[in-house]
Design a protein around this motif. Structure first.
Motif, PDB file in Angstrom:
ATOM      1  N   GLY A 104      -3.191   0.159   9.148  1.00  0.00           N
ATOM      2  CA  GLY A 104      -3.707   1.298   8.400  1.00  0.00           C
ATOM      3  C   GLY A 104      -3.948   2.498   9.294  1.00  0.00           C
ATOM      4  O   GLY A 104      -3.643   3.637   8.934  1.00  0.00           O
ATOM      5  N   TRP A 105      -4.486   2.236  10.459  1.00  0.00           N
ATOM      6  CA  TRP A 105      -4.749   3.309  11.422  1.00  0.00           C
ATOM      7  C   TRP A 105      -3.453   3.892  11.969  1.00  0.00           C
ATOM      8  O   TRP A 105      -3.276   5.112  12.013  1.00  0.00           O
ATOM      9  CB  TRP A 105      -5.622   2.758  12.544  1.00  0.00           C
ATOM     10  CG  TRP A 105      -5.925   3.736  13.637  1.00  0.00           C
ATOM     11  CD1 TRP A 105      -6.664   4.877  13.533  1.00  0.00           C
ATOM     12  CD2 TRP A 105      -5.485   3.646  14.989  1.00  0.00           C
ATOM     13  NE1 TRP A 105      -6.719   5.502  14.755  1.00  0.00           N
ATOM     14  CE2 TRP A 105      -6.011   4.769  15.673  1.00  0.00           C
ATOM     15  CE3 TRP A 105      -4.723   2.732  15.691  1.00  0.00           C
ATOM     16  CZ2 TRP A 105      -5.766   4.979  17.013  1.00  0.00           C
ATOM     17  CZ3 TRP A 105      -4.493   2.946  17.027  1.00  0.00           C
ATOM     18  CH2 TRP A 105      -5.009   4.069  17.681  1.00  0.00           C
ATOM     19  N   SER A 145       1.224   3.839  -3.194  1.00  0.00           N
ATOM     20  CA  SER A 145       0.752   5.204  -2.965  1.00  0.00           C
ATOM     21  C   SER A 145       1.836   6.243  -3.200  1.00  0.00           C
ATOM     22  O   SER A 145       1.571   7.442  -3.101  1.00  0.00           O
ATOM     23  CB  SER A 145       0.225   5.344  -1.525  1.00  0.00           C
ATOM     24  OG  SER A 145      -0.871   4.481  -1.328  1.00  0.00           O
ATOM     25  N   ARG A 147     -16.306  -0.503  11.584  1.00  0.00           N
ATOM     26  CA  ARG A 147     -15.128  -1.255  11.172  1.00  0.00           C
ATOM     27  C   ARG A 147     -14.482  -1.942  12.371  1.00  0.00           C
ATOM     28  O   ARG A 147     -14.064  -3.097  12.304  1.00  0.00           O
ATOM     29  CB  ARG A 147     -14.131  -0.322  10.489  1.00  0.00           C
ATOM     30  CG  ARG A 147     -13.047  -1.054   9.752  1.00  0.00           C
ATOM     31  CD  ARG A 147     -12.126  -0.132   9.012  1.00  0.00           C
ATOM     32  NE  ARG A 147     -12.855   0.677   8.040  1.00  0.00           N
ATOM     33  CZ  ARG A 147     -12.288   1.594   7.270  1.00  0.00           C
ATOM     34  NH1 ARG A 147     -10.999   1.818   7.349  1.00  0.00           N
ATOM     35  NH2 ARG A 147     -13.012   2.300   6.421  1.00  0.00           N
ATOM     36  N   THR A 179      -4.371  -5.585   9.569  1.00  0.00           N
ATOM     37  CA  THR A 179      -4.297  -4.575   8.514  1.00  0.00           C
ATOM     38  C   THR A 179      -5.078  -3.324   8.896  1.00  0.00           C
ATOM     39  O   THR A 179      -4.661  -2.210   8.563  1.00  0.00           O
ATOM     40  CB  THR A 179      -4.790  -5.120   7.157  1.00  0.00           C
ATOM     41  OG1 THR A 179      -6.094  -5.667   7.310  1.00  0.00           O
ATOM     42  CG2 THR A 179      -3.847  -6.163   6.607  1.00  0.00           C
ATOM     43  N   MET A 180      -6.175  -3.492   9.626  1.00  0.00           N
ATOM     44  CA  MET A 180      -6.897  -2.314  10.104  1.00  0.00           C
ATOM     45  C   MET A 180      -6.028  -1.513  11.067  1.00  0.00           C
ATOM     46  O   MET A 180      -5.916  -0.290  10.955  1.00  0.00           O
ATOM     47  CB  MET A 180      -8.201  -2.713  10.798  1.00  0.00           C
ATOM     48  CG  MET A 180      -8.998  -1.516  11.295  1.00  0.00           C
ATOM     49  SD  MET A 180     -10.309  -1.946  12.456  1.00  0.00           S
ATOM     50  CE  MET A 180      -9.378  -2.519  13.866  1.00  0.00           C
ATOM     51  N   LEU A 231      -0.844   4.660   8.406  1.00  0.00           N
ATOM     52  CA  LEU A 231      -1.364   5.376   7.242  1.00  0.00           C
ATOM     53  C   LEU A 231      -2.400   6.425   7.614  1.00  0.00           C
ATOM     54  O   LEU A 231      -2.975   7.072   6.747  1.00  0.00           O
ATOM     55  CB  LEU A 231      -1.966   4.377   6.238  1.00  0.00           C
ATOM     56  CG  LEU A 231      -1.025   3.277   5.753  1.00  0.00           C
ATOM     57  CD1 LEU A 231      -1.775   2.266   4.902  1.00  0.00           C
ATOM     58  CD2 LEU A 231       0.145   3.872   5.002  1.00  0.00           C
ATOM     59  N   ASN A 232      -2.645   6.558   8.908  1.00  0.00           N
ATOM     60  CA  ASN A 232      -3.602   7.540   9.419  1.00  0.00           C
ATOM     61  C   ASN A 232      -5.002   7.342   8.815  1.00  0.00           C
ATOM     62  O   ASN A 232      -5.703   8.300   8.545  1.00  0.00           O
ATOM     63  CB  ASN A 232      -3.103   8.969   9.179  1.00  0.00           C
ATOM     64  CG  ASN A 232      -3.744   9.958  10.111  1.00  0.00           C
ATOM     65  OD1 ASN A 232      -4.128   9.619  11.229  1.00  0.00           O
ATOM     66  ND2 ASN A 232      -3.861  11.196   9.667  1.00  0.00           N
ATOM     67  N   GLU A 233      -5.370   6.077   8.599  1.00  0.00           N
ATOM     68  CA  GLU A 233      -6.692   5.779   8.059  1.00  0.00           C
ATOM     69  C   GLU A 233      -7.747   5.902   9.155  1.00  0.00           C
ATOM     70  O   GLU A 233      -7.479   5.623  10.326  1.00  0.00           O
ATOM     71  CB  GLU A 233      -6.716   4.371   7.452  1.00  0.00           C
ATOM     72  CG  GLU A 233      -5.842   4.245   6.234  1.00  0.00           C
ATOM     73  CD  GLU A 233      -5.866   2.861   5.611  1.00  0.00           C
ATOM     74  OE1 GLU A 233      -5.253   2.707   4.544  1.00  0.00           O
ATOM     75  OE2 GLU A 233      -6.485   1.933   6.176  1.00  0.00           O
ATOM     76  N   ASN A 234      -8.936   6.303   8.755  1.00  0.00           N
ATOM     77  CA  ASN A 234     -10.030   6.448   9.694  1.00  0.00           C
ATOM     78  C   ASN A 234     -10.617   5.070  10.008  1.00  0.00           C
ATOM     79  O   ASN A 234     -10.995   4.338   9.107  1.00  0.00           O
ATOM     80  CB  ASN A 234     -11.109   7.361   9.104  1.00  0.00           C
ATOM     81  CG  ASN A 234     -12.241   7.610  10.065  1.00  0.00           C
ATOM     82  OD1 ASN A 234     -12.065   7.588  11.282  1.00  0.00           O
ATOM     83  ND2 ASN A 234     -13.423   7.830   9.532  1.00  0.00           N
ATOM     84  N   VAL A 235     -10.676   4.740  11.284  1.00  0.00           N
ATOM     85  CA  VAL A 235     -11.262   3.474  11.719  1.00  0.00           C
ATOM     86  C   VAL A 235     -12.483   3.816  12.572  1.00  0.00           C
ATOM     87  O   VAL A 235     -12.355   4.191  13.721  1.00  0.00           O
ATOM     88  CB  VAL A 235     -10.246   2.629  12.523  1.00  0.00           C
ATOM     89  CG1 VAL A 235     -10.902   1.361  13.024  1.00  0.00           C
ATOM     90  CG2 VAL A 235      -9.023   2.319  11.677  1.00  0.00           C
ATOM     91  N   LYS A 254       0.835  -1.202   0.000  1.00  0.00           N
ATOM     92  CA  LYS A 254       0.000   0.000   0.000  1.00  0.00           C
ATOM     93  C   LYS A 254       0.870   1.252   0.000  1.00  0.00           C
ATOM     94  O   LYS A 254       0.635   2.186  -0.772  1.00  0.00           O
ATOM     95  CB  LYS A 254      -0.933  -0.009   1.219  1.00  0.00           C
ATOM     96  CG  LYS A 254      -1.667   1.288   1.476  1.00  0.00           C
ATOM     97  CD  LYS A 254      -2.579   1.671   0.343  1.00  0.00           C
ATOM     98  CE  LYS A 254      -3.335   2.957   0.704  1.00  0.00           C
ATOM     99  NZ  LYS A 254      -3.986   3.543  -0.453  1.00  0.00           N
TER     100      LYS A 254
END
Length: 125
Positions: A95-96, A28, A107, A91-92, A99-103, A24
């Motif tokens: 990512g959080w 990116s 989810r 992976t969640m 990658l600063n992904e919103n969880v 990822k």
């Protein structure tokens, strides 16, 4: 399930999650994104194949698959395969964390249900 086998299963799942994270991040990157924006072709493939994170992620998958073959030789498929669901959790989290992904709540609850299911399967052995 022995503790040694459990550790090996978790290692395989962790390697898979780390492979996803590496790929990822690699995909990116600006060089690959610019190449993808101009259309998919030989240049795109070449750019992807030169990215160390993408290649590292693919290599990690190969290593994880090799270890997984060993796991399959030692345990029932119906016992160990549900643990691959832990990869969703890892992976969640990756990512959080990285990658600063919103969880969101949904989810997070979904991944906890997966974890509980893996726990029930492990307990059944």
């Amino acid at each position: 399930m022995t503790i040694k086998l459990f550790v090996l299963v978790v290692t395989c799942v962790t390697i898979g999650a780390l492979a996803q994270l590496a790929m990822k991040i690699g995909m990116s990157g600006p060089a690959i994104q610019a190449t993808l924006a101009s259309g998919v072709g030989a240049n795109t493939v070449w750019t992807i194949l030169r990215n160390p994170l993408v290649i590292g992620g693919l290599f990690a998958y190969v290593v994880g698959a090799g270890l997984w073959l060993f796991v399959l030789s030692k345990a029932d498929l119906s016992l160990v395969f549900p643990f691959t669901g832990l990869g969703f959790i890892l992976t969640m989290l990756f990512g959080w964390l990285f990658l600063n992904e919103n969880v969101g709540f949904d989810r997070m609850m979904g991944t906890l249900i997966i974890a509980f299911g893996a726990y029930l399967v492990a307990k059944s052995s």
